[in-house]
Design an enzyme around this catalytic site. Structure first.
Site, PDB file in Angstrom:
ATOM      1  N   ASP A  80       0.586  -1.243  -0.322  1.00  0.00           N
ATOM      2  CA  ASP A  80       0.237  -0.425   0.156  1.00  0.00           C
ATOM      3  C   ASP A  80       0.689   1.287   0.290  1.00  0.00           C
ATOM      4  O   ASP A  80       2.132   1.376   0.315  1.00  0.00           O
ATOM      5  CB  ASP A  80      -1.054  -0.280   1.119  1.00  0.00           C
ATOM      6  N   GLY A  90      -0.187   5.328  -4.334  1.00  0.00           N
ATOM      7  CA  GLY A  90      -0.616   6.762  -5.798  1.00  0.00           C
ATOM      8  C   GLY A  90       0.136   7.605  -3.758  1.00  0.00           C
ATOM      9  O   GLY A  90       0.314   8.600  -4.612  1.00  0.00           O
ATOM     10  N   HIS A 149       2.267   3.570  -9.176  1.00  0.00           N
ATOM     11  CA  HIS A 149       1.463   1.948  -9.169  1.00  0.00           C
ATOM     12  C   HIS A 149       3.424   0.770 -10.480  1.00  0.00           C
ATOM     13  O   HIS A 149       4.142   0.263 -10.154  1.00  0.00           O
ATOM     14  CB  HIS A 149       0.499   1.545  -9.924  1.00  0.00           C
ATOM     15  N   LEU A 207      10.318 -20.820  -5.721  1.00  0.00           N
ATOM     16  CA  LEU A 207       8.771 -19.973  -4.498  1.00  0.00           C
ATOM     17  C   LEU A 207       7.924 -19.955  -5.482  1.00  0.00           C
ATOM     18  O   LEU A 207       7.914 -20.016  -6.367  1.00  0.00           O
ATOM     19  CB  LEU A 207      10.070 -18.645  -4.669  1.00  0.00           C
TER      20      LEU A 207
END
Ligand code: IPE
Ligand code: IPE
Ligand code: MG
Length: 246
Positions: free
Chosen positions: A15, A18, A32, A126
Site C-alpha cells: 500500500d 498513490g 503503481h 518460490l
C-alpha cells in the site's frame, strides 16, 4: 526467543503507491509503476532468504470502485508486467499463481495469466501468489459454495465439513498459512486480504510507502519475525520447554 527457520509464507499488502506519486505531484499510476521495482526486490529477497511462499496483494475486489482511469491503468500495468517478467521469474524458479476472481479481467489478461501459470508450473524455488480481484470474504464464500454443491451431489456429508476440508477449497488450498504479514503505507488493517490464512500470522506494519520498501526493510521485518514468540494458544513456558527438550 529466536526462531531459526525463515517464515514459510510471507504476505504483503503493498500500500501507498498513490500517495508516493502524489507527494511528487505525479499521477497515481506513476506510483503503481514505481511499485513494480519493490515487487522485484521482494521476490529476490524471499528467494535469497529461503522463503518458499510469497503472496502479494495487487488488486482487491474493492479496488474496482476507484476512478476508471486508475483501474484501466492498473489492468494495463498488470498485463505488461506479467508479460515482461515471466521469463526471468521462470529462470529463477518462481511458480506464479494468480488468486482471485479473474473472470472479470479482459480475455487478453486472462490468457496471459494462464500462459504465465502454465509456463512456470513446475518451478519449486518460490511460489509467488498474486492476489488480483481478490477478497478474503469472496474466497471463503466460494469455498463454502463449492462444498455445498458437493453435499447436494451426495459426494460429501455436511458433517465432513471442518476447518481442514474448507481450507482445501480456498484459493491457496494446500499452501501453508501466512507466518508474516507486512503492510506498508501506514494503515493498520487487513482490507479484506487473506482472512482465513492470517489466523496466526505475525503482523509487521510500516509507514514506508510501497515504492520505497527496500531489501533492508524486508530483512528487518524477517528479523523482527524471528524475535517474536509464537505461542499458538499455549503458554510461554510450554513453548520454552518444547524448544529446550525438542
Ligand atoms: C496500493 O497503493 C496499490 C493498490 C491498491 C492497487 P494505493 O493505490 O492504495 O496507494 P495509496 O494508499 O492511495 O497511497
Ligand atoms: C489494499 O489497499 C489493497 C491492495 C494493496 C491491493 P487499499 O488502498 O485498497 O486499502 P484501503 O482501501 O485503504 O483499506
Ligand atoms: Mg491504499
Amino acid at each position: 526467543m529466536m526462531q531459526a527457520e525463515p517464515p514459510k509464507h510471507i504476505a504483503v499488502i503493498m500500500d501507498g503507491n498513490g500517495r508516493w506519486a502524489q507527494n511528487r505531484s505525479r499521477p497515481r499510476i506513476w506510483g503503481h509503476r514505481q511499485g513494480v521495482d519493490a515487487v522485484r526486490r521482494t521476490v529476490r529477497v524471499c528467494i535469497e532468504q529461503g522463503v518458499p511462499h510469497l503472496t502479494l496483494f495487487a488488486f482487491s475486489s474493492e479496488n474496482w470502485h476507484r476512478p476508471e482511469d486508475e483501474v484501466s491503468g492498473l489492468m494495463n500495468l498488470f498485463l505488461k508486467v506479467l508479460t515482461s517478467e515471466v521469463k526471468s521469474l521462470n529462470k529463477n524458479g518462481v511458480r506464479l499463481n494468480i488468486i482471485g476472481d479473474i473472470s472479470r479481467f479482459s480475455p487478453k489478461l486472462q490468457s496471459q495469466i494462464q500462459l504465465a501459470q502454465d509456463m512456470t508450473a513446475s518451478n519449486e524455488t518460490l511460489v509467488l501468489n498474486i492476489a488480483a480481484n481478490y477478497g478474503g470474504q469472496w474466497d471463503i464464500a466460494q469455498a463454502a459454495k463449492n462444498l455445498a454443491y458437493q453435499v447436494a451431489e451426495g459426494k460429501i456429508q455436511p458433517q465432513d465439513i471442518n476447518e481442514s476440508l474448507l481450507g482445501k477449497h480456498l484459493s491457496l488450498s494446500c499452501q501453508p498459512d501466512v507466518d508474516l504479514l507486512i503492510r506498508t503505507g501506514g494503515d493498520y488493517r487487513i482490507s479484506n486480504f487473506l482472512l482465513w490464512h492470517l489466523a496466526y500470522a505475525e503482523m509487521y506494519f510500516t509507514q514506508t510507502l510501497w515504492p520505497d520498501f527496500s531489501e533492508e526493510e524486508l530483512i528487518n521485518a524477517i528479523r523482527a519475525f524471528h524475535c517474536r514468540e509464537r505461542r499458538f494458544g499455549q503458554t510461554s513456558q510450554q513453548i520454552q520447554e518444547f524448544a529446550f527438550h525438542g
